[in-house]
Design a protein around this motif. Structure first.
Motif, PDB file in Angstrom:
ATOM      1  N   ARG A 162       9.547  -4.869  -2.242  1.00 30.21           N
ATOM      2  CA  ARG A 162       8.243  -5.036  -2.875  1.00 30.21           C
ATOM      3  C   ARG A 162       7.297  -3.980  -2.315  1.00 30.21           C
ATOM      4  NH1 ARG A 162       8.535  -8.617   1.343  1.00 30.21           N
ATOM      5  NH2 ARG A 162       6.679  -8.882   2.640  1.00 30.21           N
ATOM      6  N   ARG A 163       6.292  -3.611  -3.112  1.00 33.79           N
ATOM      7  CA  ARG A 163       5.325  -2.590  -2.701  1.00 33.79           C
ATOM      8  C   ARG A 163       3.929  -3.195  -2.752  1.00 33.79           C
ATOM      9  NH1 ARG A 163       6.967   0.963  -5.689  1.00 33.79           N
ATOM     10  NH2 ARG A 163       8.046   2.354  -4.247  1.00 33.79           N
ATOM     11  N   THR A 164       3.190  -3.106  -1.657  1.00 28.15           N
ATOM     12  CA  THR A 164       1.843  -3.662  -1.587  1.00 28.15           C
ATOM     13  C   THR A 164       0.822  -2.662  -2.126  1.00 28.15           C
ATOM     14  OG1 THR A 164       1.557  -2.867   0.682  1.00 28.15           O
ATOM     15  CG2 THR A 164       2.481  -5.078   0.394  1.00 28.15           C
ATOM     16  N   LYS A 165      -0.434  -3.116  -2.223  1.00 25.81           N
ATOM     17  CA  LYS A 165      -1.478  -2.262  -2.790  1.00 25.81           C
ATOM     18  C   LYS A 165      -1.737  -1.029  -1.933  1.00 25.81           C
ATOM     19  CE  LYS A 165      -3.960  -5.927  -5.236  1.00 25.81           C
ATOM     20  NZ  LYS A 165      -5.263  -6.641  -5.387  1.00 25.81           N
ATOM     21  N   ASP A 166      -1.527  -1.129  -0.639  1.00 27.63           N
ATOM     22  CA  ASP A 166      -1.763   0.029   0.228  1.00 27.63           C
ATOM     23  C   ASP A 166      -0.577   0.981   0.284  1.00 27.63           C
ATOM     24  OD1 ASP A 166       0.057  -1.414   1.662  1.00 27.63           O
ATOM     25  OD2 ASP A 166      -1.185  -1.687   3.445  1.00 27.63           O
TER      26      ASP A 166
END
Length: 496
Positions: A162-166
């Motif tokens: 998964r990839r976070t907003k940052d």
């Protein structure tokens, strides 16, 4: 890991292209060079039509499980076979409680468009009184499996991320014995193992209770191609032709005019005034003689021929993708002939081939679910589910074709009358969405009926069919020499 991620990102880019194409984002492969003000772009979007058919025909019915057979490796007794039938019915019920039918549709869309899909099985953290396992469909853009480069091609890891907003990326990596959490592919986070190795809180370094990788890969075909991927060039050509047809209609409506034999009026600056739509043109003869003429610039366009070519090209693409052509049937054709001519037989053959590839993934799901049942304390120890073995279960794909319902009923009755095991007869006819449950509900009646046939001493009369079916079409078809044309009552068919 890094090398596998590079390969996955390349595959993900291709999958994004296919998913956008199915949604209708299909740029035309040519530029319009004449009358750029009339530039209509049409996407016929056969990709969506092909995908929706596959989802309805191959994935439309829930994928259930049936008993592989009474004779097995453990030489089960009749009582054990009855217990296995009950256990498989329970297993289907557990999957139903996990909404497997809906999650399989989600999986099917990924598989049909991209040629690949993933599902994940985990032991439920909080037992809700139904299934002791969680079943989830994973997005293939963020999931992949790593295989050993050997003849057996063993699966050595399953990865989802998964990839976070940052921009931070968190990877969850499963090996047969351990689960890891990796941040940005540089460091393992939460490095200390939890006090309880079976805990599902701090997941890094946790022992994998399955002893197998719980991420299962599904392939649509051995080459991992989507259901419309091979026809993209044909569909691009179709989009161009449909767009040009629409542009031709628009250009005819918005015709350009030319004139000879007169001069257009000029404004106060001496510039020629351009004609404006809806207004009269007042002009003086230019003095060269002749009759002034104002005429539309037009070209001959064979609308009927182009329309026929568009229809033919659409049908060709659908035929290549093994999608039946939805047209009005002609007169005089039998049901079997229509199945052949409209493409339903080819669609069934394609679905059968795809089913054999998909069964491998569903078999892995069954194995993981049975391991979860064995590992949990929430299932009673005297439940038949705990004695169910992976080798006893077979995934069953159902394509419930109601148009030949009569043929299926007659075939099932004939097999039961002939002494075929009732469950086997039900499996063969592809009539019941849940064969295991249908057999469990009907077993007592069918077995009693078959015992009554055996006990009778007199020879049984031939059983009448319950209703007419497709086999009657042979006798009514003049193409197959089924209709008698001999008034004298003789045999019309001659032996060669």
């Amino acid at each position: 890991m890094e090398e596998a991620m590079l390969v996955h990102m390349e595959n993900a880019n291709n999958m994004v292209t296919l998913m956008r194409y199915e949604k209708g984002i299909q740029p035309l492969v040519r530029k319009k060079t004449i009358r750029k003000d009339v530039d209509i772009r049409v996407q016929d979007n056969l990709a969506n039509q092909i995908t929706e058919f596959k989802l309805g025909y191959v994935w439309g019915q829930p994928i259930t499980y049936v008993q592989r057979g009474n004779k097995d490796l453990s030489k089960s007794t009749d009582k054990q076979n009855d217990s296995q039938d009950d256990a498989i019915s329970m297993l289907n019920e557990l999957n139903d409680s996990e909404y497997a039918f809906s999650k399989d549709q989600e999986l099917g869309r990924f598989v049909e468009i991209n040629g690949i899909g993933y599902q994940f099985v985990d032991i439920k953290k909080v037992y809700d009184g139904l299934a002791p396992f969680d079943l989830a469909t994973l997005n293939p853009l963020f999931t992949f499996c790593i295989y050993r480069n050997s003849a057996l091609q063993e699966k050595i890891a399953g990865v989802t991320f998964r990839r976070t907003k940052d921009g931070t990326v968190y990877y969850t990596v499963f090996t047969p014995d351990t689960r890891y959490e990796i941040k940005d592919m540089r460091e393992i986070i939460n490095g200390n193992k939890p006090e309880n190795p079976w805990s599902f809180m701090g997941r890094n370094g946790e022992t994998n209770p399955f002893g197998k990788i719980p991420i299962v890969e599904f392939n649509r075909a051995t080459d991992r191609m989507g259901c419309f991927e091979r026809q993209i060039s044909d569909m691009n050509a179709l989009n161009v032709e449909v767009s040009d047809f629409a542009n031709s209609v628009a250009q005819t409506t918005q015709e350009i005019f030319f004139g000879t034999g007169f001069d257009l009026p000029k404004d106060s600056d001496g510039k020629t005034q351009s004609p404006i739509g809806g207004q009269w043109i007042i002009a003086q003869q230019n003095g060269n003689g002749g009759t002034p003429m104002l005429k539309a610039v037009s070209s001959t366009f064979d609308y009927q021929g182009v329309q026929e070519n568009i229809v033919s090209k659409r049908n060709m693409i659908l035929q290549k993708a093994y999608v039946p052509i939805q047209t009005d049937p002609g007169g005089g054709s039998t049901g079997s002939a229509m199945n052949m001519s409209s493409g339903w037989s080819a669609a069934e053959n394609s679905a059968c081939k795809e089913e054999q590839v998909l069964r491998r993934g569903k078999a892995e799901i069954v194995e993981l679910e049975l391991i979860a049942i064995q590992k949990t304390n929430d299932i009673p120890y005297d439940s038949p589910l705990r004695n169910l073995k992976f080798s006893d279960v077979k995934p069953k794909f159902i394509r419930n074709k109601t148009y030949d319902l009569a043929t299926k009923v007659n075939s099932m009755v004939a097999m039961i009358n002939a002494g075929v095991h009732g469950r086997v007869a039900m499996e063969q006819v592809d009539l019941f969405p849940d064969v295991a449950q249908a057999w469990a509900d009907s077993r007592k009646t069918i077995e009693q009926y078959q015992e009554s046939l055996i006990k009778k001493d007199t020879q049984q009369q031939p059983q009448k069919r319950e209703m007419a079916d497709l086999s009657d079409q042979t006798g009514n078809s003049p193409i197959l020499d089924g209709m008698s044309t001999n008034d004298g009552g003789g045999d019309d068919v001659q032996e060669s």
